[in-house]
Enzyme design. Structure first.
Site, PDB file in Angstrom:
ATOM      1  N   LYS A 105      -4.690   0.132  -9.226  1.00 42.57           N
ATOM      2  CA  LYS A 105      -4.247  -0.696  -8.098  1.00 42.57           C
ATOM      3  C   LYS A 105      -3.481  -1.887  -8.647  1.00 42.57           C
ATOM      4  O   LYS A 105      -3.740  -2.325  -9.770  1.00 42.57           O
ATOM      5  CB  LYS A 105      -5.468  -1.197  -7.299  1.00 42.57           C
ATOM      6  CG  LYS A 105      -5.139  -1.567  -5.881  1.00 42.57           C
ATOM      7  CD  LYS A 105      -4.894  -0.301  -5.071  1.00 42.57           C
ATOM      8  CE  LYS A 105      -5.070  -0.425  -3.609  1.00 42.57           C
ATOM      9  NZ  LYS A 105      -5.302   0.885  -2.981  1.00 42.57           N
ATOM     10  N   ASN A 220      -0.206  -0.051   8.813  1.00 45.95           N
ATOM     11  CA  ASN A 220       0.227   1.350   8.732  1.00 45.95           C
ATOM     12  C   ASN A 220      -0.878   2.298   9.206  1.00 45.95           C
ATOM     13  O   ASN A 220      -0.662   3.125  10.095  1.00 45.95           O
ATOM     14  CB  ASN A 220       0.651   1.668   7.291  1.00 45.95           C
ATOM     15  CG  ASN A 220       0.964   3.139   7.092  1.00 45.95           C
ATOM     16  OD1 ASN A 220       0.065   3.966   6.990  1.00 45.95           O
ATOM     17  ND2 ASN A 220       2.231   3.491   7.065  1.00 45.95           N
ATOM     18  N   ALA A 221      -2.075   2.178   8.642  1.00 47.80           N
ATOM     19  CA  ALA A 221      -3.147   3.121   8.983  1.00 47.80           C
ATOM     20  C   ALA A 221      -3.592   2.953  10.431  1.00 47.80           C
ATOM     21  O   ALA A 221      -3.703   3.936  11.181  1.00 47.80           O
ATOM     22  CB  ALA A 221      -4.334   2.930   8.036  1.00 47.80           C
ATOM     23  N   GLY A 222      -3.840   1.723  10.854  1.00 48.12           N
ATOM     24  CA  GLY A 222      -4.367   1.477  12.195  1.00 48.12           C
ATOM     25  C   GLY A 222      -3.399   1.866  13.295  1.00 48.12           C
ATOM     26  O   GLY A 222      -3.789   2.497  14.285  1.00 48.12           O
TER      27      GLY A 222
HETATM   28  N1  GLU Z   1      -2.455   2.444  -0.997  1.00 47.49           N
HETATM   29  C1  GLU Z   1      -2.911   3.730  -0.564  1.00 47.49           C
HETATM   30  C2  GLU Z   1      -4.394   3.878  -0.798  1.00 47.49           C
HETATM   31  O1  GLU Z   1      -5.139   2.923  -0.910  1.00 47.49           O
HETATM   32  C3  GLU Z   1      -2.078   4.857  -1.173  1.00 47.49           C
HETATM   33  C4  GLU Z   1      -2.089   4.932  -2.661  1.00 47.49           C
HETATM   34  C5  GLU Z   1      -1.061   5.897  -3.211  1.00 47.49           C
HETATM   35  O2  GLU Z   1      -0.370   6.530  -2.449  1.00 47.49           O
HETATM   36  O3  GLU Z   1      -0.996   5.959  -4.434  1.00 47.49           O
HETATM   37  O4  GLU Z   1      -4.905   4.959  -0.818  1.00 47.49           O
END
Ligand code: GLU
Length: 415
Positions: A105, A220-222
């Site tokens: 991350k 994005n998700a919500g």
């Molecule tokens: N940020 C997204 C997650 O937390 C996607 C990570 C990615 O696509 O590498 O899963």
């Protein structure tokens, strides 16, 4: 009350799984820490001519099963411990859906809402220049996360390719379609979540066509969770919120119109034909499906006993504090844990890597079919483990994921 530390929570979850799996102490110690952490300082020229220095991080948790993978967050309250926790959760996320990637991350401490497009571009390019030595399609592949988006991914990919002097689009995923992105990546997290919720609803005998949902968070998700719930399954979206507050209408909101209202005004609040509600109240609504799709640590020991939803679909990372889990379990609430529920994003990121590596482009339908298959198999693997071991869904997801990563570590002869 001591302050919530997501990394301590992530480590506590691993410790619990390690105990249940009887992992040897060296393996447990190895898995509860990232293998590599990079801290950077990014001097960026601001539009007014001044220079601001932004601190940033890239944390790689584990790459036993494949190259590190994970998003980049731009957030004023970012900390190294948040990034560590999120990197670790990425390892489990990739393992639980069985894609050949590890966990990482990134984060930059900044306030993207107060920055111009030019400032964001200069910051994004500076970040990539600093982390370039440890990323690459076979090393570590960043992607979007909180307050980063496809345009930012395009700048990052471009900066990396300039450094290299050649095209290497697979270094970043979540790119726009025109520069090596994949169909279906924009709504992949929500789409994948819905595959798991559909399976859970089937198990619990919930008719999605009559189900009510509440969504905390309109990123994005919500936003896609609300829209897809209405469009694909005919659910009634009764409440939606964002950082400024929430709205409720028991007869149902038009999710697409709410998202459009947010795009125009910056928030869902003041959407016509709805009453206001706080983020805290939204979590406690009597709905069939609750989507925490915003920040960490919103379902805690304090409010867990008041959660009334039948299914909690954790589209956010880390929305439930460890102390809340046993309470939800005792109340018979079916939690689809974060790193299973929101794995659709990284799964389609993986598809994007495959397409980039083979100079191919899949159709949206093909992406959705393959995503559905990955999510459905993963959900049932976790459900079956939960039933067999008589544990909650989160513990079961940990058992599946940690076991897979530990096996790879052993097979590679690291421990
Ligand atoms: N940020 C997204 C997650 O937390 C996607 C990570 C990615 O696509 O590498 O899963």
């Amino acid at each position: 009350m001591c302050e919530y530390n997501p990394f301590a929570a992530a480590q506590a979850q691993v410790d619990r799984a390690a105990g249940l799996l009887n992992l040897d102490p060296a393996m447990q110690e190895f898995l509860r820490w990232p293998t590599r952490e990079l801290q950077v300082r990014l001097p960026v020229q601001m539009d007014d001519g001044s220079v601001q220095v932004f601190p940033g991080f890239r944390v790689q948790h584990n790459n036993a099963r494949g190259p590190n993978k994970g998003g980049i967050r731009y957030h004023p309250a970012e900390t190294i411990d948040t990034v560590r926790a999120l990197a670790m959760w990425m390892t489990w996320k990739c393992a639980v859906v069985d894609i050949p990637l590890g966990g990482a991350k990134g984060g930059v401490i900044c306030n993207p809402k107060a920055m111009s497009s030019g400032e964001l571009e200069r910051l994004s390019r500076a970040y990539i220049r600093e982390i370039a030595p440890i990323i690459g399609p076979a090393r570590d592949v960043p992607a979007p996360d909180m307050y980063t988006n496809p345009q930012i991914m395009a700048w990052m990919m471009d900066e990396y390719c300039k450094l290299l002097g050649r095209s290497d689009f697979g270094v970043i995923t979540g790119k726009p379609l025109a520069v090596g992105g994949s169909w279906g990546r924009d709504d992949a997290t929500a789409w994948g979540s819905w595959c798991t919720v559909r399976e859970a609803a089937h198990e619990l005998d919930i008719d999605l066509g009559k189900a009510t949902i509440a969504v905390q968070g309109c990123g994005n998700a919500g936003s896609y969770a609300a829209i897809l719930g209405q469009q694909l399954f005919g659910c009634k979206v009764i409440a939606v919120s964002d950082t400024s507050g929430g709205i409720i209408n028991e007869t149902g909101l038009d999710a697409a119109a709410v998202v459009q209202h947010k795009a125009q005004t910056g928030s869902v609040v003041e959407f016509p034909d709805a009453d206001s509600i706080t983020n805290g109240e939204l979590l406690e609504l009597d709905v069939d499906i609750l989507w925490p799709a915003a920040l960490e640590n919103v379902i805690t020991a304090d409010n867990a006993a008041r959660i009334k939803a039948k299914i909690v679909a954790e589209a956010a990372n880390g929305p439930t504090a460890p102390e809340a889990d046993p309470i939800l379990y005792e109340h018979g609430i079916h939690v689809i844990p974060d790193f299973l529920c929101n794995a659709g994003g990284v799964t389609v990121s993986y598809f994007e890597m495959v397409q980039n590596a083979s100079c191919d482009q899949w159709s949206e339908q093909h992406v959705h079919e393959r995503l559905d298959q990955k999510m459905t198999v993963a959900y049932h693997c976790v459900l079956e483990t939960a039933r067999r071991q008589q544990v909650d869904m989160r513990t079961a997801a940990y058992l599946v994921a940690v076991q897979r990563v530990a096996e790879a570590v052993r097979l590679r002869g690291w421990l």
